[in-house]
Design a protein around this motif. Structure first.
Motif, mmCIF file in Angstrom:
data_model
loop_
_atom_site.group_PDB
_atom_site.id
_atom_site.type_symbol
_atom_site.label_atom_id
_atom_site.label_comp_id
_atom_site.label_asym_id
_atom_site.label_seq_id
_atom_site.Cartn_x
_atom_site.Cartn_y
_atom_site.Cartn_z
ATOM 1 N N LEU A 135 -3.475 -49.270 -29.321
ATOM 2 C CA LEU A 135 -3.944 -47.979 -28.811
ATOM 3 C C LEU A 135 -5.309 -48.117 -28.158
ATOM 4 O O LEU A 135 -6.151 -48.874 -28.627
ATOM 5 N N ASP A 136 -5.510 -47.363 -27.092
ATOM 6 C CA ASP A 136 -6.800 -47.331 -26.399
ATOM 7 C C ASP A 136 -7.409 -45.948 -26.615
ATOM 8 O O ASP A 136 -7.155 -45.017 -25.851
ATOM 9 N N PHE A 137 -8.207 -45.828 -27.681
ATOM 10 C CA PHE A 137 -8.779 -44.528 -28.015
ATOM 11 C C PHE A 137 -9.829 -44.078 -27.010
ATOM 12 O O PHE A 137 -10.182 -42.898 -26.980
ATOM 13 N N SER A 138 -10.324 -44.994 -26.196
ATOM 14 C CA SER A 138 -11.325 -44.595 -25.200
ATOM 15 C C SER A 138 -10.732 -43.687 -24.123
ATOM 16 O O SER A 138 -11.451 -43.074 -23.348
ATOM 17 N N LYS A 139 -9.396 -43.605 -24.083
ATOM 18 C CA LYS A 139 -8.713 -42.749 -23.109
ATOM 19 C C LYS A 139 -7.958 -41.602 -23.783
ATOM 20 O O LYS A 139 -7.119 -40.946 -23.163
ATOM 21 N N PHE A 140 -8.237 -41.370 -25.029
ATOM 22 C CA PHE A 140 -7.626 -40.322 -25.841
ATOM 23 C C PHE A 140 -7.763 -38.944 -25.193
ATOM 24 O O PHE A 140 -8.838 -38.568 -24.731
ATOM 25 N N THR A 147 -4.398 -49.395 -19.648
ATOM 26 C CA THR A 147 -5.157 -49.362 -20.898
ATOM 27 C C THR A 147 -5.609 -50.767 -21.259
ATOM 28 O O THR A 147 -4.986 -51.760 -20.894
ATOM 29 N N ASN A 148 -6.704 -50.823 -21.996
ATOM 30 C CA ASN A 148 -7.207 -52.108 -22.480
ATOM 31 C C ASN A 148 -7.718 -51.922 -23.905
ATOM 32 O O ASN A 148 -8.904 -51.706 -24.135
ATOM 33 N N PRO A 149 -6.821 -51.968 -24.888
ATOM 34 C CA PRO A 149 -7.216 -51.718 -26.272
ATOM 35 C C PRO A 149 -8.150 -52.779 -26.842
ATOM 36 O O PRO A 149 -8.759 -52.572 -27.886
ATOM 37 N N TYR A 150 -8.270 -53.908 -26.149
ATOM 38 C CA TYR A 150 -9.110 -54.994 -26.650
ATOM 39 C C TYR A 150 -10.595 -54.761 -26.368
ATOM 40 O O TYR A 150 -11.447 -55.464 -26.897
ATOM 41 N N GLN A 151 -10.917 -53.790 -25.531
ATOM 42 C CA GLN A 151 -12.306 -53.567 -25.150
ATOM 43 C C GLN A 151 -12.824 -52.194 -25.551
ATOM 44 O O GLN A 151 -13.789 -51.696 -24.992
ATOM 45 N N SER A 152 -12.183 -51.567 -26.526
ATOM 46 C CA SER A 152 -12.662 -50.271 -27.005
ATOM 47 C C SER A 152 -12.638 -50.269 -28.528
ATOM 48 O O SER A 152 -11.927 -51.065 -29.151
ATOM 49 N N THR A 153 -13.414 -49.397 -29.115
ATOM 50 C CA THR A 153 -13.476 -49.312 -30.571
ATOM 51 C C THR A 153 -12.122 -48.890 -31.135
ATOM 52 O O THR A 153 -11.524 -47.910 -30.668
ATOM 53 N N ASN A 154 -11.651 -49.623 -32.128
ATOM 54 C CA ASN A 154 -10.455 -49.207 -32.848
ATOM 55 C C ASN A 154 -10.904 -48.229 -33.938
ATOM 56 O O ASN A 154 -11.188 -48.615 -35.060
ATOM 57 N N TRP A 155 -10.986 -46.967 -33.575
ATOM 58 C CA TRP A 155 -11.507 -45.952 -34.488
ATOM 59 C C TRP A 155 -10.653 -45.813 -35.738
ATOM 60 O O TRP A 155 -11.128 -45.347 -36.783
ATOM 61 N N GLN A 156 -9.387 -46.213 -35.645
ATOM 62 C CA GLN A 156 -8.519 -46.093 -36.816
ATOM 63 C C GLN A 156 -8.941 -47.026 -37.946
ATOM 64 O O GLN A 156 -8.704 -46.733 -39.116
ATOM 65 N N LEU A 157 -9.576 -48.139 -37.607
ATOM 66 C CA LEU A 157 -10.117 -49.003 -38.660
ATOM 67 C C LEU A 157 -11.121 -48.229 -39.503
ATOM 68 O O LEU A 157 -11.183 -48.391 -40.735
ATOM 69 N N MET A 158 -11.921 -47.398 -38.854
ATOM 70 C CA MET A 158 -12.939 -46.630 -39.578
ATOM 71 C C MET A 158 -12.335 -45.472 -40.358
ATOM 72 O O MET A 158 -12.710 -45.226 -41.500
#
Length: 575
Positions: free
Chosen positions: A314-319, A360-371
């Motif tokens: 997932l790319d949360f930066s584009k949520f 999308t580029n999920p590798y370059q944005s915060t994985n907010w779900q980890l938090m």
């Protein structure tokens, strides 16, 4: 009132239930924020504070739960009506599964499953064997009406000849990343009129859909057509497990397997009818059990992804979400977005097209779900224990204070810096609270989009609420304990307000997907089953649910262990 015991939750509504809709718009429009600070993944009292947006408690909680529930089977069922759109990415090499009646690669859009058990259960019993149950909508033994012949496969196994009466299982490999996918949160594949499919009808620009079962294919066609301008690969939703609509099977997929599924009696090397008729009933029962096991395998495969389907990124930066754009209900069973204005409808479609166009580029944005996961796993037991202690009818007030002291002291002590006799305990605790919030809510990557700022602000607000509650619980219990051991007059009255504040917090957090669980340990041939709102081996949202005072069906807090025998006892697969 929040339940003293969550096990009886189904008989009592939330306090918030009396307010059907609530304003959950941001005080400022996050999409208009023009500048974001690039900073390292360190934190302290001041780090990142310039990124925080004003946001309500209810909105922050809803966005927090959307992030936490993304790609989690159980969360999607417990919070069934989604109102958000999360750009997603399916990596190269991922296997996708599709069952049909002719063995052909679909010419246009079609559905694929992330688990082969999902596709298999829809086609396995369409052949001729004893005890055959009805097929899907469209008639016994017939494939769904939208299955249609496609082109013969290119490189890969040959397709079976038509007209055999057998069904086929096709396995595809992603040969080029599907970088323009959209995850629809909630139980978005349920064929209902209560809101679970609102996101699809919004993207398709369709209104007044009387029968979602017949409207979903048209919606998928219109979504894929809308997405052509920016290269949409498809969208992802959940039924019993995760599935995806692929807009073009010949674009980024390659066929790696095409299995003509034999009839079950042939697989067992047995005839359709036995010569010894006295064995026919037993023979039919055997096939019913095999069919029930097929349904159980589908449930078990979906259940694995209660923790998360890790094959989708997932790319949360584009949520994108409706939660900060308009009025949305706080209750994920009753909120709706099908009737939003044309401007809002076009706004979110335009924003999705804009953010998905470059991919999308999920590798370059915060994985907010980890938090969110760390926050839930850390604090859900503490909050549950505090709530149970305060609501106990058996414990004395002193016992309550002692228990809460035990539950909270180490969390507080972890962040409370010793500063000598010149610093008051109160000021030290305030600083400790700030440090605790920053430890659990901070960006891992530079915050470079309005979506990141919105999510970060939501996580920060929720963490503040939780940390405040834990520290306040500690302070109240510490005061009582001090008075007791120092032989001073004890004031127990703050416990009442503490209980009220905890009830309010738990109502706002709505962590049902965490608190709902099986009260017993399931056996190896069982799974802890979260009811599905779409077609499933245990029915369409009936098993394991109840009707509230308003006639709305909801999932029972006490989930049940189920096996293939449960499916047999429930009448078998009903589709």
């Amino acid at each position: 009132m929040y339940l003293a015991s969550l096990e009886t939750r189904k008989h009592l509504p939330y306090v918030a239930g009396s307010v059907v809709f609530i304003v959950v718009t941001l005080l400022v429009n996050p999409w208009s924020v023009g500048h974001f600070i690039d900073h390292t993944a360190t934190f302290g009292e001041e780090a990142g504070d310039g990124l925080l947006l004003p946001i309500t408690r209810e909105n922050a909680s809803a966005i927090f739960n959307t992030v936490q529930g993304a790609l989690r089977n159980k969360n999607a069922q417990v919070e069934p009506i989604g109102v958000s759109f999360i750009p997603a990415y399916i990596p190269e090499g991922t296997l996708l599964y599709h069952g049909n009646g002719d063995g052909q690669i679909p010419e246009g859009l079609e559905w694929v499953a992330m688990d082969h058990e999902f596709s298999y259960t829809f086609i396995a019993d369409r052949g001729k064997h004893p005890g055959k149950h009805p097929g899907p909508p469209g008639g016994p033994g017939k494939p769904p009406s939208h299955w249609k012949p496609g082109k013969r496969p290119g490189p890969g196994p040959p397709a079976p000849s038509g007209g055999s009466g057998h069904t086929s299982m096709l396995t595809f490999r992603v040969r080029e990343p599907l970088s323009r996918m959209i995850l629809l949160d909630g139980s978005s594949a349920a064929k209902t009129t209560s809101g679970e499919m609102d996101q699809q009808f919004l993207l398709a620009n369709m209104k007044d859909i009387d029968n979602p079962l017949f409207g979903e294919f048209e919606a998928a066609e219109r979504i894929c057509e809308w997405g052509k301008s920016f290269g949409l690969d498809g969208f992802i939703r959940i039924e019993m497990g995760y599935e995806a609509v692929i807009c073009d099977f010949f674009d980024k997929l390659e066929l790696v397997s095409n299995i003509t599924v034999d009839w079950a009696n042939n697989t067992l090397n047995l005839p359709i009818k036995l010569s010894d008729e006295s064995l026919n009933e037993e023979y039919t029962d055997l096939f019913k059990s095999i069919s029930a096991m097929e349904g159980y395998d589908q449930i078990r495969a979906g259940n694995v992804h209660d923790k998360r389907d890790g094959r989708i990124l997932l790319d949360f930066s584009k949520f994108q979400t409706m939660l900060n754009r308009t009025y949305v209900g706080t209750d994920p069973y009753t909120r709706r977005i099908y009737n939003v204005s044309s401007d809002l409808r076009e706004g979110i479609r335009d924003d999705l097209a804009r953010v998905l166009k470059p991919g999308t580029n999920p590798y370059q944005s915060t994985n907010w779900q980890l938090m969110t996961t760390e926050i839930v796993e850390k604090f859900s037991p503490i909050l549950r224990l505090i709530n149970q202690t305060l609501s106990s009818d058996e414990a004395t007030d002193l016992e309550k204070a002692k228990n809460i002291t035990v539950f909270t002291t180490n969390t507080v002590r972890r962040f409370a810096q010793w500063s000598g006799a010149d610093v008051s305990m109160e000021s030290g605790l305030e600083r400790a609270k700030l440090l605790a919030v920053k430890e659990y809510a901070h960006p891992l990557e530079p915050v470079a989009s309005a979506s990141d700022a919105l999510i970060y602000s939501s996580l920060h607000k929720v963490t503040e609420m939780i940390v405040d509650a834990v520290f306040e619980s500690f302070t109240v219990s510490r005061t009582i304990i001090n008075s007791y051991f120092l032989k001073e007059d004890i004031d127990f009255s703050p416990l009442e307000k503490l209980q009220s504040d905890m009830i309010d917090l738990l109502n706002t957090l709505r962590w049902d997907s965490t608190f709902y669980r099986c009260s017993e340990t399931c056996a190896w041939d069982e799974v802890c089953y979260t009811p599905s709102w779409g077609p499933s081996p245990l029915g369409w949202g009936q098993f394991g649910t109840y009707e509230d005072a308003d006639g709305k069906r909801r999932i029972e807090p006490d989930l049940r262990c189920v096996s293939y025998k449960t499916i047999l006892g429930h009448g078998g697969r009903p589709f």
